[in-house]
Design a protein around this motif. Sequence first.
Motif, PDB file in Angstrom:
ATOM      1  N   TRP B  85      49.569   3.962 120.074  1.00 38.51           N
ATOM      2  CA  TRP B  85      50.007   2.938 120.768  1.00 38.51           C
ATOM      3  C   TRP B  85      50.639   2.075 119.905  1.00 38.51           C
ATOM      4  CZ3 TRP B  85      50.719   2.321 125.600  1.00 38.51           C
ATOM      5  CH2 TRP B  85      49.969   2.937 126.550  1.00 38.51           C
ATOM      6  N   ASN B  87      52.603   3.045 117.501  1.00 34.82           N
ATOM      7  CA  ASN B  87      53.960   3.354 117.453  1.00 34.82           C
ATOM      8  C   ASN B  87      54.531   3.082 118.650  1.00 34.82           C
ATOM      9  OD1 ASN B  87      52.960   6.086 115.298  1.00 34.82           O
ATOM     10  ND2 ASN B  87      54.970   5.317 115.235  1.00 34.82           N
ATOM     11  N   PHE B  88      54.179   2.898 119.779  1.00 33.41           N
ATOM     12  CA  PHE B  88      55.023   2.679 120.748  1.00 33.41           C
ATOM     13  C   PHE B  88      55.439   1.381 120.808  1.00 33.41           C
ATOM     14  CE2 PHE B  88      53.454   6.695 122.825  1.00 33.41           C
ATOM     15  CZ  PHE B  88      54.824   7.191 123.227  1.00 33.41           C
ATOM     16  N   LYS B  89      54.531   0.177 120.259  1.00 33.06           N
ATOM     17  CA  LYS B  89      54.927  -0.991 120.313  1.00 33.06           C
ATOM     18  C   LYS B  89      55.910  -1.168 119.091  1.00 33.06           C
ATOM     19  CE  LYS B  89      50.508  -2.836 120.954  1.00 33.06           C
ATOM     20  NZ  LYS B  89      49.096  -3.287 120.072  1.00 33.06           N
ATOM     21  N   LEU B  92      59.361   0.003 120.915  1.00 30.58           N
ATOM     22  CA  LEU B  92      59.830  -0.804 121.837  1.00 30.58           C
ATOM     23  C   LEU B  92      60.420  -2.065 121.118  1.00 30.58           C
ATOM     24  CD1 LEU B  92      59.786  -0.095 124.828  1.00 30.58           C
ATOM     25  CD2 LEU B  92      58.190  -1.769 125.094  1.00 30.58           C
ATOM     26  N   ILE B 289      57.121  13.541 118.539  1.00 33.05           N
ATOM     27  CA  ILE B 289      57.730  12.446 119.125  1.00 33.05           C
ATOM     28  C   ILE B 289      59.056  12.187 118.463  1.00 33.05           C
ATOM     29  CG2 ILE B 289      57.688   9.636 119.431  1.00 33.05           C
ATOM     30  CD1 ILE B 289      54.663  10.211 119.041  1.00 33.05           C
TER      31      ILE B 289
END
Lengths: 282, 308
Positions: B85, B87-89, B92, B289
């Motif tokens: 999570w 990493n996605f923050k 983005l 990813i």
Amino acid sequence: MFPRPIQQASRGAQISYQSLIPVALILWLAPLIAVAIFSIKPDTDFTTGNYWSWPSRFEGAANYGKVFFESDMPRYLMNSVLITVPTVIGAVALSCMTGFALGVYKFRGNLWLFFMFVAGNFVPFQILMVPVRDLTLDLGLYNTKTGLVLFHIAFQTGFCTLFMRNFIRALPFELIEAARVEGVAEWRIFWFVVLPLMKPAIAALSVLIFTFIWNDYFWAVVLTQGAESQPVTAGITSFNAQYRAAYHLMSAGSIVAALPPVAMFFMMQRHFIAGLTLGAVK
Amino acid sequence: MTTATLPDTHADRGPGWFRRNRRTLAPWLFLAPGVVFFLFYVVFPVFQSFQISFYRWDGLSDPQYVGLANYRELATDRAFEVSVWNNFKWLLLYLLAIPGGLFIALFLNQTVTGIRVYKSLFFFPFVISQVVVGLVFTWFYDPTFGLLNTMLQGIGFGPVNVLGDPTLATYGIIAAGLWPQVAYCMILFLTGLNAVDPEQVEAARLDGARGVRMLWYIILPQLRPATFIAFVVTIIGALRSFDLISIMTNGGPFGSTRVLSFYMFEKALSEYGFRMGYGAAIAVVLFLIMLCFIAYFLWSMWRQEQGR
């Protein structure tokens, strides 16, 4: 030009623009300016809670003197130099050759090899960590500067090849054709025709790689430990552990650690930016 | 080869076969050292990591084949979930560096006295090592004496312990990471703006285009190469984030700031025993990813190559 040149705007707009830039700059660099101020304060300022007022005495010389003469900092700096300089030389030398081969010759698999270098350059470090650490251990190079240098050369060759190959592609190919018609051997074409034309690329890559390697932290932690081989980025953490809560010394140490690439940047600014922005313009 | 038996008509000596084939051999000789280095230190290790991820291995004793056990463990690992999570923050929010860099570039794209010095000083944070950036921002956020809280108190807010608060810490680190990244994007856009075709801009001006419309329809299309590079370096920077986390919070508080790259390092080389296989499995996930992006980058570059 976009946006419209400020000279065409009203007098008031011009003055406010001119005064806005320094303010914006100070805000932008505020965290850094704070550290610079810390580094010239005496330690009594910190014990008395006088963090943000003007330094009660100027102690810059004493603080930086401590960093240079009473800590391991000079050793770490020396290690960084001994790691960075050979890496720059090695990676640039290898990529001059690979870039030449991929830029000048047409052969099957050319584009595939090129893309191998490009893709490898994007790979996350962590997928390499365990095998590379293992390989370095097997070679007996764990915790040596040589082990770190060898890996850095190999990894940076990816980026450098991308750079060199695109640079050579933009050179006038007729020069090489003319040399071939004259019967000049291929390695002589490389050495006497192409290499002299690559000087700007070599300069740009050298400053870039210098900065990248000097600032590397991950591989320094993975492949080395201790003051005899660690570069300054890893050394600064042990330095800070040694001077815990001595903010004036930690600040001075950080500034010393950051300075060489900064100096390099300001001296070689044109090359540095030319290197970074390669491909940003068609 | 039949031609090899013909007498050598060349006056100069040397191995005839080599001389005649030198144009096919030369590229391979030039490539050999670089390719060998790259294969051993970059290409093979990627595959080795895939292999190691199927083993249980402490780095010393013999590795033990466990099949997919490491991956099965990942599925139930809370810390792994938090890392993904985060990493996605990172991905983005790091992209904010692109509009941020564009904004500063537009602000500085003028010719007034001293603008060159201002441009290089704005770029300055990118040259500093991330370790120092991390230290600088740790002190900037410090709840007792940090500049941030000093300023907040000045406008009447209580102290905020950014890095000590599990809900805020990751954002605090991302903000620190954005600082050099915005500088990088800025320099890319400044170079791009320099090359914008002045005639098109003038023509559009005559047609009444200004401000945001001008930026959107005339300038941004011409900045495409710069934007592409800014996108590539920002994505890679976001997924590589390690230094800042290690310096600023070391994964804490309560493991809330871990990302895959950091968690992998922690598992593989922690003080509580080396779990190389498990670490490799985390690295494989991170790699997959990244692979989506690498494939996209390569595809774009391949199209450009075809275009020439």
